[in-house]
Design an enzyme around this catalytic site. Structure first.
Site, PDB file in Angstrom:
ATOM      1  N   ASP A  83       0.845  -1.188   0.000  1.00 56.02           N
ATOM      2  CA  ASP A  83       0.000   0.000   0.000  1.00 56.02           C
ATOM      3  C   ASP A  83       0.891   1.251   0.000  1.00 56.02           C
ATOM      4  OD1 ASP A  83      -3.008   0.880   0.423  1.00 56.02           O
ATOM      5  OD2 ASP A  83      -1.864   2.009   1.918  1.00 56.02           O
TER       6      ASP A  83
ATOM      7  N   HIS B  86      -7.209  -6.757  -0.147  1.00 58.06           N
ATOM      8  CA  HIS B  86      -6.121  -5.774  -0.196  1.00 58.06           C
ATOM      9  C   HIS B  86      -5.013  -6.068   0.815  1.00 58.06           C
ATOM     10  CE1 HIS B  86      -4.025  -1.984  -0.496  1.00 58.06           C
ATOM     11  NE2 HIS B  86      -4.346  -1.644   0.740  1.00 58.06           N
TER      12      HIS B  86
END
Length: 299
Positions: free
Chosen positions: A113, A277
């Site tokens: 991320d 994610h």
């Protein structure tokens, strides 16, 4: 919680020419491996994989500047400043100084991320420092903004919201930070992770919330412009690059991930992991296997 055998430290980077103090866990032995976390997390996102990786590597896992218990960089009261102190370039400088503190001038690197954004910027800005880089569940910041559409506006609305001028996002989030970061945006996914308590404590610190907003303000301005310059110049990451993405997440659904990254790296490989994610927390065994396989190459 893992990180078995790791040491927890507050490391002042100023003696090495740095600007901040970072909370860091380090442990293991062998070649150096730096792990960089994402938003709205801390280094504790690596808890399920760090101990296994430490069997093969000297693992270093910091809180990025502004996040968790690392110190907060200075910011200008003028909301139109360039946000360089919260940029991925600044965070990359921290990473190089941190690894120098441990005696490493060249290392392997994995980032998830926002940490992935620091990782590729570090590889571009400091090519001699990075042997291999693994980037988890992102495409480059400049590519994101260049491809922004209705789907992005609705699905990743926090990119635009957090980048709004100070103090509006901070003020609105401050009413109930847990509702914003965990219940609304990520629909309680993070609340089920081992490291959640560390994340929860962090977002109740207004200075951390401000730093995260500054991170996204930098993404919309300074970071984006750096990427655009690199895209125009055709600059590429010099070292081998691995890209991992969640098969059930937005990045894999919205983009041809390897096609996007092929413009940024000549030596590229990657794969989808059967997760959303938050790959290292959702699928730690698969993450360990993919990282170990990639970083073992060339040794």
């Amino acid at each position: 919680m893992s990180f078995e055998g790791f040491q927890l430290s507050q490391i002042d980077l100023k003696p090495l020419g740095g600007e901040v103090m970072l909370r860091v866990r380090h442990g293991g032995s062998g070649p150096p491996l730096l792990l960089l976390h994402g938003y709205p997390q801390t280094h504790m996102m690596w808890a399920k994989v760090a101990t296994d990786l430490a069997a093969d590597f000297t693992v270093v896992a910091p809180d990025l500047r502004g996040y968790g218990k690392s110190s907060k960089p200075p910011t200008s009261p003028d909301h139109d400043h360039d946000h360089e102190t919260s940029s991925k370039r600044a965070m990359a400088r921290d990473a190089v100084a941190l690894m120098a503190h441990f005696g490493f001038d060249r290392f392997d690197l994995a980032g998830h991320d926002r940490g992935g954004r620091v990782a590729y910027r570090l590889a571009l800005d400091h090519p001699d420092a990075v042997r291999r880089v693994s980037i988890l569940d992102i495409i480059p910041t400049g590519e994101v903004w260049a491809r922004a559409d209705r789907r992005f506006a609705l699905g990743y609305w926090h990119w635009s919201f957090l980048a709004q001028p100070h103090p509006w996002p901070e003020t609105l989030i401050g009413g109930d930070p847990e509702a914003f970061f965990f219940r609304s945006q990520f629909r309680n996914i993070l609340t089920g992770f081992e490291a959640y308590e560390d994340y929860r404590k962090a977002v109740h610190n207004p200075a951390v919330v401000h730093a995260m907003c500054e991170d996204y303000r930098a993404g919309a301005t300074y970071d984006r412009l750096l990427d655009e310059d690199d895209m125009k110049a055709g600059r590429k990451i010099a070292c081998p690059v691995q890209v991992l993405w969640g098969a059930k997440g937005a990045v894999g659904a919205w983009y041809d991930v390897l096609e996007v990254w092929s413009a940024w790296a000549n030596d590229l490989r990657g794969e989808a992991i059967d997760s959303g994610h938050f790959i290292p927390e959702e699928k730690p065994a698969e993450t360990i296997a993919a990282l170990r396989r990639f970083f073992a190459e060339g040794r």
